[in-house]
Design a protein around this motif. Sequence first.
Motif, mmCIF file in Angstrom:
data_model
loop_
_atom_site.group_PDB
_atom_site.id
_atom_site.type_symbol
_atom_site.label_atom_id
_atom_site.label_comp_id
_atom_site.label_asym_id
_atom_site.label_seq_id
_atom_site.Cartn_x
_atom_site.Cartn_y
_atom_site.Cartn_z
ATOM 1 N N THR A 1 -4.316 59.914 45.893
ATOM 2 C CA THR A 1 -4.234 61.175 45.151
ATOM 3 C C THR A 1 -5.436 62.049 45.465
ATOM 4 N N VAL B 1 -11.739 64.622 46.226
ATOM 5 C CA VAL B 1 -11.895 65.917 45.569
ATOM 6 C C VAL B 1 -12.068 66.964 46.665
ATOM 7 N N ASN C 1 0.106 70.471 39.136
ATOM 8 C CA ASN C 1 -0.361 69.094 38.935
ATOM 9 C C ASN C 1 0.754 68.117 39.287
ATOM 10 N N CYS D 1 -13.346 68.769 38.237
ATOM 11 C CA CYS D 1 -13.387 68.128 39.559
ATOM 12 C C CYS D 1 -14.657 67.296 39.714
ATOM 13 N N SER E 1 -14.337 64.132 37.653
ATOM 14 C CA SER E 1 -13.461 63.154 38.304
ATOM 15 C C SER E 1 -14.118 62.532 39.531
ATOM 16 N N VAL F 1 -8.172 59.331 41.125
ATOM 17 C CA VAL F 1 -8.576 60.392 42.055
ATOM 18 C C VAL F 1 -9.339 59.753 43.208
ATOM 19 N N HIS G 1 -4.037 66.600 41.719
ATOM 20 C CA HIS G 1 -4.458 67.059 40.397
ATOM 21 C C HIS G 1 -5.119 68.420 40.569
ATOM 22 N N MET H 1 -7.630 65.823 44.301
ATOM 23 C CA MET H 1 -7.901 66.722 43.194
ATOM 24 C C MET H 1 -8.563 67.977 43.749
ATOM 25 N N VAL I 1 -14.916 57.586 45.778
ATOM 26 C CA VAL I 1 -14.340 58.939 45.809
ATOM 27 C C VAL I 1 -15.008 59.755 46.908
ATOM 28 N N ALA J 1 -8.788 61.364 36.728
ATOM 29 C CA ALA J 1 -8.520 62.695 36.195
ATOM 30 C C ALA J 1 -8.260 62.567 34.696
#
Length: 596
Positions: free
Chosen positions: A539, A461, A451, A567, A570, A458, A560, A541, A489, A576
């Motif tokens: 970022t 993903v 991590n 997941c 998020s 986030v 993450h 994940m 996202v 996260a």
Amino acid sequence: MPGLTRSANPLTGRSLVAGAAEGELLFADTGLSFWGGVDPFSGEVIDRHHPLSGQCIAGRVLAIPSGRGSCTGSSVMMELISNGHAPAALVLAEADEILTLGVLVAQTLFGRSLPVLCIGREAFAGLHGAAFVRVEGEHLSCFAQAPADGWQAPDPGAEPVAVASHIQLTAMDHALLDGSHGQAAQMAMQIVLRMAELQGASELLDVTQAHIDGCIYTGPASLRFAEQLVQWGAKVRIPTTLNSISVDQRRWRELGIDPALGVPASALGDAYMAMGAQLSFTCAPYLLDTAPTLGEQVVWAESNAVVYANSVLGARTLKYPDYLDICIALTGRAPNIGCHQQAQRMAQLLIELPALGELDDSFYPLLGYHIGALAGSRIPLVFGLEQAKPSLDDLKAFGAAFATTSAAPLFHIAGVTPEALDPAQVLEADQALPAERLQLGELLHSWRELNSARESRVDVVSLGNPHFSFSEFAQLDRLCRDRHKHPDVVIAITCGRAVLEQARAAGHIAGLERFGVTLVTDTCWCMLGEPVIPPAARTLMTNSGKYAHYGPGLAGRPVHFASLAECVESACTGQASGRLPAWLQPAVTLESPAHV
């Protein structure tokens, strides 16, 4: 000159690739995967978990205990030699076939090389603190600073190919070697025999299938190699599947991929299909109907696939370097060494797990990542999961993370994997093995290492490293039902074409598309970048231990790591949670206050 100017007695080792060179020493006591760990165009170490992160290997003598991780390290090594960003020499504690093969192919195809010297663990440890070294064949000398003796290395060009006389060859082997089956097969046989000699094999064996990892585009040299084979009339002699390539061959333009990558990467996939390989384009060939069975002798590259084939299927393969895989596919013959032999599949390290609570799917990639680093090149036998009944997806995740940090091609889990259903079957009688009893706090340390993201936001993903299975699609469909992702996202899945069509036929894809998932075939997250990852994304994940390790270096963004359910959560919230899984939470209470 004050102080030590040169080692009193030059070290002597085993020359894996002959040559001479000198340079500033770049030393690390941790193995390095060149794929995902070294930029093939600059020589910078981009593995953000490695002690050499940010250093440049170009022109320096690189000393590492061994390689690790991806089979594509040989392709990166060849690329570096071709473009002038390779180390001056490579010094190893133990022989590494992946990196050595990259040098041999560059030597054969481009007439450029570098010396590779293996000096053993004790001598290797003594290099720590040296400033400048010189490699001359089997000898290595250390200096306090660059010597002023005017020494110059000889031209490191290609050497004449010498066939090892002690290796037993069949009539067909001789026919391949003398060019009766074409120039491509002849060169392939020469490389197979050169590696067999370095590996200490006395004979070759027949293999039933191959999986090719060299179809990953690492730069112009990787395409030049494949197209040269096609021009020489290369045709595979055994059923052959292809690993993920570097782009979604059908949709790379739609996804906004730069043609500077899309055109040659797609052409590379075409070149291997022109040799007779199947259009599979997956890093999880064990999900195909052609997966090998218990005891079957195969030649697979791609580190996670090798580990899964050996460990979960009980098939037999080495961790084959890129380019040696296609050479064996062109000849149907492989060195009879290592995990092809029963005696070399035995456990070398015992690992006992602590008492664990109810596990979620984040446990297995984390455990594989931790045990891989602990095992190094040793084959571990893990105790403590006999009642846990890990699924095939759990073992896939474990194996991929294990292959990221370990150089070993195989693991055993007592009562779970086929050769260790009875653990005594993988233990040598009357042989005492080193043993490790894991503590939950150690797994907490690895969790924090994976991590790397420090802010809760986030943006992306990442799922499907290795490629998503049918059962993972089914599970994700259940988790996403009646929900929709956050508009800011990106949630993207990489998978093979065959599995995608199975999931579509079962009705799982329609629901995921309503949720807002982006589906990418043919390639994998280790090759994906912008614009699939939006330029403004800060970022990532993932539920993949493998990608949590490689992502910061490959994508240039922190990650993450958490379970699949986390997941999805998020993806919906854009944040996260930072929650530890229930099975890991007791480790926090065991920490001293200074570490909480």
